[in-house]
Design a protein around this motif. Structure first.
Motif, PDB file in Angstrom:
ATOM      1  N   ILE A  49     -45.154  78.929 -17.953  1.00 51.21           N
ATOM      2  CA  ILE A  49     -46.045  80.098 -17.995  1.00 51.21           C
ATOM      3  C   ILE A  49     -45.393  81.276 -17.289  1.00 51.21           C
ATOM      4  O   ILE A  49     -45.379  82.415 -17.790  1.00 51.21           O
ATOM      5  N   ARG A  50     -44.833  81.025 -16.105  1.00 51.43           N
ATOM      6  CA  ARG A  50     -44.224  82.104 -15.323  1.00 51.43           C
ATOM      7  C   ARG A  50     -43.061  82.746 -16.089  1.00 51.43           C
ATOM      8  O   ARG A  50     -42.947  83.980 -16.144  1.00 51.43           O
ATOM      9  N   VAL A  51     -42.193  81.912 -16.659  1.00 50.49           N
ATOM     10  CA  VAL A  51     -41.024  82.432 -17.387  1.00 50.49           C
ATOM     11  C   VAL A  51     -41.475  83.276 -18.580  1.00 50.49           C
ATOM     12  O   VAL A  51     -40.944  84.366 -18.832  1.00 50.49           O
ATOM     13  N   GLU A  52     -42.481  82.785 -19.327  1.00 51.73           N
ATOM     14  CA  GLU A  52     -42.990  83.530 -20.485  1.00 51.73           C
ATOM     15  C   GLU A  52     -43.573  84.877 -20.053  1.00 51.73           C
ATOM     16  O   GLU A  52     -43.355  85.904 -20.706  1.00 51.73           O
ATOM     17  N   CYS A  53     -44.324  84.892 -18.963  1.00 49.21           N
ATOM     18  CA  CYS A  53     -44.936  86.137 -18.484  1.00 49.21           C
ATOM     19  C   CYS A  53     -43.867  87.125 -18.003  1.00 49.21           C
ATOM     20  O   CYS A  53     -43.963  88.336 -18.254  1.00 49.21           O
ATOM     21  N   GLN A  54     -42.860  86.627 -17.328  1.00 51.57           N
ATOM     22  CA  GLN A  54     -41.764  87.498 -16.873  1.00 51.57           C
ATOM     23  C   GLN A  54     -41.026  88.106 -18.057  1.00 51.57           C
ATOM     24  O   GLN A  54     -40.659  89.289 -18.048  1.00 51.57           O
ATOM     25  N   GLN A  55     -40.829  87.300 -19.101  1.00 46.09           N
ATOM     26  CA  GLN A  55     -40.128  87.794 -20.286  1.00 46.09           C
ATOM     27  C   GLN A  55     -40.953  88.861 -20.993  1.00 46.09           C
ATOM     28  O   GLN A  55     -40.416  89.891 -21.430  1.00 46.09           O
ATOM     29  N   LEU A  56     -42.264  88.652 -21.099  1.00 46.19           N
ATOM     30  CA  LEU A  56     -43.120  89.654 -21.738  1.00 46.19           C
ATOM     31  C   LEU A  56     -43.112  90.957 -20.939  1.00 46.19           C
ATOM     32  O   LEU A  56     -43.083  92.053 -21.507  1.00 46.19           O
ATOM     33  N   PHE A  57     -43.131  90.837 -19.604  1.00 37.57           N
ATOM     34  CA  PHE A  57     -43.062  92.007 -18.719  1.00 37.57           C
ATOM     35  C   PHE A  57     -41.825  92.844 -19.057  1.00 37.57           C
ATOM     36  O   PHE A  57     -41.890  94.070 -19.189  1.00 37.57           O
ATOM     37  N   THR A  58     -40.695  92.164 -19.240  1.00 41.46           N
ATOM     38  CA  THR A  58     -39.443  92.852 -19.582  1.00 41.46           C
ATOM     39  C   THR A  58     -39.495  93.423 -20.997  1.00 41.46           C
ATOM     40  O   THR A  58     -39.116  94.581 -21.227  1.00 41.46           O
ATOM     41  N   ASP A  59     -39.977  92.633 -21.950  1.00 39.05           N
ATOM     42  CA  ASP A  59     -39.987  93.054 -23.353  1.00 39.05           C
ATOM     43  C   ASP A  59     -40.868  94.285 -23.577  1.00 39.05           C
ATOM     44  O   ASP A  59     -40.549  95.147 -24.407  1.00 39.05           O
ATOM     45  N   LEU A  60     -41.979  94.374 -22.852  1.00 42.77           N
ATOM     46  CA  LEU A  60     -42.886  95.519 -23.017  1.00 42.77           C
ATOM     47  C   LEU A  60     -42.538  96.683 -22.084  1.00 42.77           C
ATOM     48  O   LEU A  60     -43.255  97.674 -22.028  1.00 42.77           O
ATOM     49  N   LYS A  61     -41.412  96.532 -21.359  1.00 47.18           N
ATOM     50  CA  LYS A  61     -40.911  97.582 -20.462  1.00 47.18           C
ATOM     51  C   LYS A  61     -41.944  97.987 -19.411  1.00 47.18           C
ATOM     52  O   LYS A  61     -42.095  99.164 -19.067  1.00 47.18           O
ATOM     53  N   PHE A  62     -42.675  96.999 -18.907  1.00 51.92           N
ATOM     54  CA  PHE A  62     -43.581  97.255 -17.785  1.00 51.92           C
ATOM     55  C   PHE A  62     -42.759  97.613 -16.552  1.00 51.92           C
ATOM     56  O   PHE A  62     -41.574  97.252 -16.449  1.00 51.92           O
ATOM     57  N   SER A  63     -43.405  98.286 -15.618  1.00 50.75           N
ATOM     58  CA  SER A  63     -42.761  98.497 -14.321  1.00 50.75           C
ATOM     59  C   SER A  63     -43.797  98.296 -13.224  1.00 50.75           C
ATOM     60  O   SER A  63     -44.999  98.409 -13.456  1.00 50.75           O
ATOM     61  N   VAL A  64     -43.324  97.951 -12.054  1.00 50.60           N
ATOM     62  CA  VAL A  64     -44.106  97.753 -10.825  1.00 50.60           C
ATOM     63  C   VAL A  64     -44.950  96.465 -10.888  1.00 50.60           C
ATOM     64  O   VAL A  64     -44.718  95.521 -10.152  1.00 50.60           O
ATOM     65  N   TYR A  65     -45.980  96.438 -11.750  1.00 48.11           N
ATOM     66  CA  TYR A  65     -46.799  95.229 -11.838  1.00 48.11           C
ATOM     67  C   TYR A  65     -47.558  95.206 -13.156  1.00 48.11           C
ATOM     68  O   TYR A  65     -47.693  96.222 -13.842  1.00 48.11           O
ATOM     69  N   ALA A  66     -48.078  94.032 -13.501  1.00 48.49           N
ATOM     70  CA  ALA A  66     -48.915  93.876 -14.694  1.00 48.49           C
ATOM     71  C   ALA A  66     -49.750  92.618 -14.519  1.00 48.49           C
ATOM     72  O   ALA A  66     -49.437  91.752 -13.690  1.00 48.49           O
ATOM     73  N   ARG A  67     -50.840  92.537 -15.280  1.00 44.51           N
ATOM     74  CA  ARG A  67     -51.619  91.303 -15.350  1.00 44.51           C
ATOM     75  C   ARG A  67     -51.543  90.791 -16.783  1.00 44.51           C
ATOM     76  O   ARG A  67     -51.859  91.522 -17.721  1.00 44.51           O
ATOM     77  N   ILE A  68     -51.089  89.553 -16.942  1.00 43.99           N
ATOM     78  CA  ILE A  68     -50.885  88.984 -18.279  1.00 43.99           C
ATOM     79  C   ILE A  68     -51.783  87.758 -18.423  1.00 43.99           C
ATOM     80  O   ILE A  68     -51.714  86.821 -17.622  1.00 43.99           O
ATOM     81  N   ASP A  69     -52.625  87.786 -19.450  1.00 45.46           N
ATOM     82  CA  ASP A  69     -53.563  86.694 -19.693  1.00 45.46           C
ATOM     83  C   ASP A  69     -53.097  85.853 -20.876  1.00 45.46           C
ATOM     84  O   ASP A  69     -52.427  86.367 -21.784  1.00 45.46           O
ATOM     85  N   GLY A  70     -53.466  84.594 -20.872  1.00 42.81           N
ATOM     86  CA  GLY A  70     -53.059  83.745 -21.984  1.00 42.81           C
ATOM     87  C   GLY A  70     -53.682  82.371 -21.945  1.00 42.81           C
ATOM     88  O   GLY A  70     -54.601  82.105 -21.163  1.00 42.81           O
ATOM     89  N   PHE A  71     -53.161  81.510 -22.812  1.00 42.09           N
ATOM     90  CA  PHE A  71     -53.617  80.124 -22.922  1.00 42.09           C
ATOM     91  C   PHE A  71     -52.403  79.215 -22.964  1.00 42.09           C
ATOM     92  O   PHE A  71     -51.355  79.588 -23.479  1.00 42.09           O
ATOM     93  N   ILE A  72     -52.572  78.014 -22.430  1.00 42.27           N
ATOM     94  CA  ILE A  72     -51.549  76.991 -22.601  1.00 42.27           C
ATOM     95  C   ILE A  72     -52.204  75.791 -23.272  1.00 42.27           C
ATOM     96  O   ILE A  72     -53.271  75.329 -22.858  1.00 42.27           O
ATOM     97  N   LEU A  73     -51.570  75.315 -24.348  1.00 42.26           N
ATOM     98  CA  LEU A  73     -52.116  74.201 -25.125  1.00 42.26           C
ATOM     99  C   LEU A  73     -51.697  72.870 -24.515  1.00 42.26           C
ATOM    100  O   LEU A  73     -50.814  72.813 -23.651  1.00 42.26           O
ATOM    101  N   SER A  74     -52.304  71.806 -24.992  1.00 49.04           N
ATOM    102  CA  SER A  74     -52.009  70.472 -24.454  1.00 49.04           C
ATOM    103  C   SER A  74     -50.561  70.058 -24.702  1.00 49.04           C
ATOM    104  O   SER A  74     -50.001  69.232 -23.978  1.00 49.04           O
ATOM    105  N   ASP A  75     -49.916  70.654 -25.732  1.00 52.86           N
ATOM    106  CA  ASP A  75     -48.512  70.327 -26.005  1.00 52.86           C
ATOM    107  C   ASP A  75     -47.536  71.214 -25.240  1.00 52.86           C
ATOM    108  O   ASP A  75     -46.328  71.159 -25.450  1.00 52.86           O
TER     109      ASP A  75
END
Length: 462
Positions: A135-161
């Motif tokens: 989850i952390r790696v995915e959120c960090q990558q999205l932060f970079t891909d969307l060119k966020f700066s300083v901070y962001a809040r990223i919401d999501g779901f994780i499936l059983s797989d």
């Protein structure tokens, strides 16, 4: 439709209008009926009554301030989470411990998000370490891909797989004391004031890179750095104030809210250094614990109590603390990450200069804690032993008011013993003294606990 409206009682119609005009549940106001614009719930009620008294079979209500587009998404069955991502001092994104959202309802809507008790936050999310890191790696990558700066809040779901869906990236976050924003920062040892200070400092650094024409911004950065160094040097000079919250009354949860509020105001001052202290136990044997900031920002008093009993730091949190060491060395203090520590009132007298009582109900409002603090020589806020001991008893308080010529409601005390001996006779006696409606409430708990307005015999018996 008339077939829906006519069978409703007046109270049911009022409740329907309330929910329809509440933007959190319905379409809100103003709204339009034909060419008429309705600005007030009472106006809507009277308009509907009038229209359905005429040969109208249906009425169309149209929101004026409504969305023109909606998004349709597939339903994702999995654990829901929210993750704050911040930039470290080098500008590298670091995901804080993701929080699991345990919902009371199927959808984490406005009410679930902001009304206490409708959902729970579990930090870090209850998953194997490998999944949390995913989850952390995915959120960090999205932060970079969307060119966020300083901070962001990223919401999501994780499936059983183990598959992660990130469905709601936000450039800002809710900032109540117990919001995800502060909740997760507390896990690495930053209280809300410290975290906001860090966000301001990183924001200045980002603007220096982006808006080179503004000469004031570099000065702001260096000025804030000087202030931070000065503040660190003055920490030992601040007056230490123990903020006692929690308790064992029915108002222990609101006591935690009060304590957090006081803690935050004191922690942002130049003069005071607050120490969060949680009280639990019973009236004849209460216990005090100095708690770290991450426990202070748990959902409620019972969560804090549970974490005190089973305190441990998750391996993922340890890893993130290490990753953020450069931040916390400057903006935080080691005490913010200490394990809970049981203390006595006499111990507090050695550790702090004063106490702020943020307790609701017993023992903060009955003089008990005041008596112990005075014995230990600790100054505290508010009234002393005698008046506290008196006013916790609502019956006695009203008696004193009336003895001194003031008006107070007619009242009597009913004990459990009286009721158990002969419920029917007692109820008959009381109904001979009081007419409906009347108020029933605990005689010596916090003022807002279990207060009931009694309108009929069934409610009274219950």
């Amino acid at each position: 439709h008339r077939v829906d409206w006519d069978p409703m009682s007046f109270k049911e119609k009022v409740n329907w209008v309330k929910s329809t005009t509440d933007i959190r549940e319905g379409i809100g106001i103003p709204l339009r009926i034909g060419s008429k614009i309705i600005f007030h719930p009472e106006e809507l009620l009277s308009t509907l009554n009038q229209l359905f008294s005429e040969p109208e079979d249906e009425v169309v209500l149209e929101a004026i301030e409504c969305e023109n587009d909606v998004v349709i998404e597939e339903f994702i069955e999995g654990k829901e989470f929210s993750c704050i991502v911040i930039e470290d001092e080098k500008g590298i994104p670091v995901a804080l411990p993701p929080t699991e959202i345990r919902k009371g309802r199927e959808v984490y809507d406005y009410r679930s998000k902001y009304l206490p008790g409708l959902s729970r936050k579990i930090t870090p999310i209850d998953l194997p370490e490998e999944d949390i890191q995913t989850i952390r790696v995915e959120c960090q990558q999205l932060f970079t891909d969307l060119k966020f700066s300083v901070y962001a809040r990223i919401d999501g779901f994780i499936l059983s797989d183990g598959k992660v869906y990130l469905n709601d990236p936000n450039t800002t976050s809710g900032m109540l004391p117990s919001s995800f924003f502060f909740h997760q920062a507390a896990e690495i040892g930053l209280n809300p004031s410290q975290f906001i200070t860090y966000i301001i400092r990183r924001s200045i650094a980002a603007r220096i890179k982006e808006i080179k024409s503004l000469k004031m911004i570099p000065w702001l950065g260096s000025h804030l750095d000087r202030e931070l160094r000065t503040m660190q040097n003055k920490l030992t000079d601040k007056e230490k104030v123990a903020v006692i919250m929690g308790g064992y009354s029915t108002e222990r949860h609101i006591s935690v809210e009060s304590g957090r509020n006081v803690y935050e105001k004191l922690s942002s001052s130049e003069k005071y250094l607050p120490v969060p202290v949680f009280l639990s136990g019973a009236s004849d044997d209460y216990k005090l614990y100095i708690i770290p900031v991450n426990l202070l920002l748990k959902d409620n008093a019972d969560d804090i109590r549970e974490k005190i009993d089973s305190f441990n730091r998750h391996p993922v949190v340890d890893k993130i603390i290490h990753e953020c060491r450069e931040i916390t060395d400057v903006f935080s203090s080691a005490d913010n990450l200490a394990a809970p520590k049981e203390v006595t009132v006499n111990d507090l007298a050695e550790l702090v200069d004063a106490v702020f009582i943020a307790l609701h109900g017993r023992p903060g409002e009955d003089g008990a804690i005041q008596k112990d603090l005075e014995k230990a020589g600790l100054p505290y806020n508010g009234s002393g032993i005698e008046s506290s001991r008196t006013t916790i008893d609502k019956f006695l308080t009203n008696e004193i008011l009336m003895e001194n010529g003031m008006k107070a409601a007619s009242h009597r005390v009913v004990t459990e013993g009286e009721w158990r001996r002969d419920p029917a006779a007692l109820e008959e006696d009381i109904l001979g003294e009081f007419s409906f409606p009347f108020i029933v409430k605990p005689v010596d708990d916090g003022c807002s606990s279990a207060v009931k307005i009694i309108r009929d015999e069934n409610q009274f018996h219950a």
